[in-house]
Design a protein around this motif. Structure first.
Motif, short mmCIF file in Angstrom:
data_model
loop_
_atom_site.label_atom_id
_atom_site.label_comp_id
_atom_site.label_asym_id
_atom_site.label_seq_id
_atom_site.Cartn_x
_atom_site.Cartn_y
_atom_site.Cartn_z
N PHE A 234 -26.28 21.77 21.94
CA PHE A 234 -25.84 22.73 22.96
C PHE A 234 -25.66 24.11 22.31
O PHE A 234 -24.83 24.29 21.43
CB PHE A 234 -24.51 22.27 23.59
CG PHE A 234 -23.87 23.32 24.48
CD1 PHE A 234 -24.60 23.96 25.48
CD2 PHE A 234 -22.54 23.67 24.31
CE1 PHE A 234 -24.03 24.94 26.29
CE2 PHE A 234 -21.94 24.64 25.12
CZ PHE A 234 -22.70 25.27 26.11
N VAL A 235 -26.48 25.06 22.77
CA VAL A 235 -26.37 26.44 22.30
C VAL A 235 -25.41 27.17 23.22
O VAL A 235 -25.74 27.49 24.37
CB VAL A 235 -27.76 27.12 22.28
CG1 VAL A 235 -27.63 28.54 21.77
CG2 VAL A 235 -28.73 26.32 21.42
N HIS A 268 -26.58 27.75 27.12
CA HIS A 268 -25.67 28.45 28.04
C HIS A 268 -26.43 29.60 28.70
O HIS A 268 -27.16 30.34 28.04
CB HIS A 268 -24.46 28.98 27.27
CG HIS A 268 -23.33 29.38 28.17
ND1 HIS A 268 -23.37 30.51 28.96
CD2 HIS A 268 -22.15 28.78 28.43
CE1 HIS A 268 -22.25 30.59 29.65
NE2 HIS A 268 -21.49 29.55 29.36
N GLU A 269 -26.20 29.76 30.01
CA GLU A 269 -26.99 30.76 30.77
C GLU A 269 -26.80 32.19 30.25
O GLU A 269 -27.71 33.01 30.34
CB GLU A 269 -26.64 30.70 32.27
CG GLU A 269 -25.19 31.01 32.59
CD GLU A 269 -24.90 30.99 34.10
OE1 GLU A 269 -25.74 30.46 34.85
OE2 GLU A 269 -23.83 31.47 34.50
N ALA A 270 -25.65 32.46 29.62
CA ALA A 270 -25.39 33.81 29.15
C ALA A 270 -26.31 34.23 28.00
O ALA A 270 -26.51 35.41 27.75
CB ALA A 270 -23.92 33.94 28.72
N ALA A 330 -22.08 21.52 30.23
CA ALA A 330 -22.76 20.93 29.07
C ALA A 330 -22.10 19.60 28.69
O ALA A 330 -22.77 18.59 28.46
CB ALA A 330 -22.73 21.90 27.89
N ILE A 331 -20.77 19.60 28.63
CA ILE A 331 -20.03 18.38 28.27
C ILE A 331 -20.32 17.28 29.29
O ILE A 331 -20.58 16.13 28.92
CB ILE A 331 -18.51 18.69 28.21
CG1 ILE A 331 -18.21 19.59 27.01
CG2 ILE A 331 -17.69 17.41 28.15
CD1 ILE A 331 -16.81 20.20 27.01
N ASP A 332 -20.28 17.66 30.56
CA ASP A 332 -20.51 16.67 31.60
C ASP A 332 -21.93 16.09 31.52
O ASP A 332 -22.13 14.88 31.65
CB ASP A 332 -20.27 17.32 32.96
CG ASP A 332 -20.23 16.29 34.07
OD1 ASP A 332 -19.53 15.28 33.90
OD2 ASP A 332 -20.92 16.49 35.09
#
Lengths: 445, 445
Positions: A234-235, A268-270, A330-332
């Motif tokens: 996960f970035v 992550h969308e950001a 992300a965790i989910d």
């Protein structure tokens, strides 16, 4: 082989296990050094047997039954044999996993409870067609005082038989009980083993997801291992994107066929617009097949990922990519689709790292490191018999410690439970103390 | 209840488990104190529900379905409720079993591996008809951060329902996630649970040998528990016979219905003539039914033991006696007929004690003490959720620690496996160090 012959082998292992549990570390380690020497001495014999496996493998390759990679993994060489012998010596030199007093508690004066590390008993193993697997598993079993049933891949049968005979003969004249290692060779003998839950204490299967599932579904013996390695990177929005690119690349490309390689990249969308074009270009240069969700495909041009992609272990140069709107998403996603193997977050924000690591339900959770580090050797466990994604007994890479259990020893001088029960019950002290179990020391005072 | 309703309960527990794993000890312990207070406050309501169970039990007793002992065990009183509340408070006060760093290893500079204690997840429990069992199991689960499915005996259904509601409501307004404890009530709901190996991490059944066997045979979920307690006391030729008489008596008579009571007494032939007449007289005074092997019956007048006797858990004032010709014969008899629960040797010779203790394959092996000490409370574990005779995960009495597992946390600063692979591989350091996991501390340096 008949069912009866397999049952006799397991019974022999059971008898040997009770003896081996009493062998000192000196005896077990000396035997391992003898095994290492014997492997070196028998180089010509081992390579000759191995040539037969490789020749048969080449035929199967031509017939389209085996892959090139499988045949390559089969092949031994003098330098490979040397490193196998060295591996056995390094197992011999590990700290003794047995006999340690894990806790000591004084229940009352002269009533002392010790929890002491002991072997499990009889371990049933089934493993893939790398001839070094047999030696590694046998060495770890002997060092940890366990008897072992060895079933290797039929592709390596000639090599396995010779390696087994060398190991058995090398320990025949020592104080190691005869029968501590047993070789079984036919697939139907595995089924005999699965029914012997009174005699076998633990099964450790390695191999395809289907095979490990088959074992789990067809035995009452506890099974340690994993069916799938669906690992994620996960970035995070707080990631160092240059570091993230290197780690995401390593986690997929460095060795894609293994269970700790990444299968889904979450971004992550950001940071998706900054990060995705660069990593996609790099993956493409390495011939990675990519699939993405809708948000990913708005940024980079990829084939669409289907729902099945999130639950697929490619085990190859393939990767699915998904853009997520938050750390929680992300965790989910990982807790829903992951296989509880190894998960990694890339972030410079320690609070977000902490939330991720505490929230993810997996054997290994990493911060700013490649998922490929999830391995017994890299973890410093010496070697591994397998990687477990279950939560019972041992978790993650399983080394010597995972092959042990404990026993409670209580030393008294004739105490009765009646003394500590009823209206005038004597109270317990329950004091922890630092001390090793010395058998019968109270009787000698 | 429908299958679907049970599945929903388990799913709720699964969601709650992920949240509960992150709850601090302060939160879990405060919730336990609130539960204890709520039990005291609801005394009248609990006793009223319990009266219904007892009344129905009395009817079943008259109909010949229940035993007097069962109905007696059902009954609660104000003082029993007080001690249940105190038990919950004592669980709250135990050391936190979670979050401890079990080992820390530096794989390389700024690449640190931590092994940290975490809860298992969702525990499925099935237990006998003592209303305090539900409270004890729920308390141990909460303290260890696990969600729990509770299935009690139908005989105690009114009491269990009220106790469950009190526990659930007491934690509803706290930071403990809703749904952490779930009650199921019908026997068929147990079968639904047995199929949910994706959602339930561990089963802990208590009850009859047949019932626990049924659970083990019908699920892929790991099971911790025991089917039988066939425990032995061995009076060695070097025993202090006066001590041996007291211990052998306590081990059978102090509470014969439990799994850690002795079922077979083994006596070394060298002391049989001195020892047997005295102990037999004492057992007879306590109305113990005795059976002996041939050698025993040459010394004392008893009914003959059959081969079945050596494999029988009487669970009552019954005992079989066998004379053995050596320490080795005693060990062999126990390893053949024992249930790996608890075994005791009585001897003043520490070498013989050591041989016995190392050779016996059982969860607990005692020297000069009654088998009845094998119990979580007596061992100082606080309380127990059960006693395991398996060798995987937890062995013997299972307390808070047995309800935990561990997770590996790796903290890096962008390390790649490629750096540590191949011809110019960087070597690992693999240095153990003393340190607690602090999330993300490398990122902050």
């Amino acid at each position: 082989m008949t069912e009866r012959a397999t049952e006799e082998k397991v019974a022999e292992a059971q008898t040997a296990a009770l003896e081996l549990a009493k062998a000192d570390d000196e005896v077990r380690s000396a035997a391992l050094h003898d095994i290492a020497d014997a492997i070196e001495d028998a180089e010509a014999r081992i390579l000759e047997a191995n040539e037969k496996d490789v020749a048969e493998g080449e035929e199967m390759l031509e017939a389209g039954e085996y892959s090139r990679a499988l045949v390559d993994r089969l092949e031994l060489s003098p330098s490979k044999l040397e490193s196998i012998a060295e591996m056995v010596r390094s197992v011999a030199e590990q700290d003794d996993p047995l006999g340690r007093t894990l806790s000591a508690r004084r229940l009352d004066e002269d009533l002392e409870l010790y929890k002491v590390g002991v072997p499990i008993g009889v371990i049933g193993t089934v493993f893939e067609s790398r001839p070094d697997a047999l030696v590694q598993i046998a060495a770890l079993s002997l060092k940890s005082g366990n008897a072992v049933i060895l079933k290797g891949g039929s592709e390596a049968s000639h090599s396995n038989r010779v390696l087994y005979e060398i190991i058995r003969d090398a320990t025949a004249d020592l104080d190691v009980p005869e029968g501590w290692a047993q070789l079984i060779e036919a697939r139907e003998d595995v089924n005999t083993m699965l029914d012997m839950d009174d005699a076998i204490d633990l099964l450790m299967p390695r191999g395809s997801s289907e095979f490990v599932s088959y074992i789990q579904d067809n035995t009452q013996i506890p099974v340690l291992g994993h069916t799938e390695g669906i690992c994620h990177v996960f970035v995070d929005r707080e990631a160092d994107l240059s570091m993230a690119e290197d780690v995401a690349f390593d986690a997929k490309v460095q060795y894609p066929a293994v269970c700790n390689a990444v299968e889904t990249l979450l971004v992550h969308e950001a940071v998706a617009e900054d990060f995705l074009p660069e990593i996609v270009e790099r993956y493409r240069e390495a011939d990675v097949t990519l699939r993405g969700d809708g948000a990913t495909r708005q940024i980079v041009d990829l084939d669409p990922a289907t729902d099945d992609d999130w639950d697929t272990e490619y085990g190859d140069l393939e990767l699915s990519i998904k853009v997520v709107d938050s750390l929680a998403t992300a965790i989910d996603h990982i807790n829903t689709h992951g296989s509880k193997h190894t998960e990694s977050i890339l972030t410079e924000d320690s609070d977000r790292a902490s939330t991720f690591m505490r929230s993810i339900d997996a054997a290994s959770v990493f911060h700013n490191a490649s998922t490929r580090f999830a391995d017994g050797y890299r973890y410093g466990l010496g070697a591994e018999v397998g990687i477990s994604t279950g939560k019972i007994h041992a978790r993650g890479p399983v080394g010597l410690e995972g092959l042990t259990t404990y026993k409670y020893y209580l030393e008294g001088d004739g105490q009765l439970v009646a003394t500590y029960s009823g209206e005038s019950a004597k109270p317990y002290r329950h004091e922890e103390f630092a001390g090793e179990w010395v058998p019968g020391h109270l009787a000698e005072e």
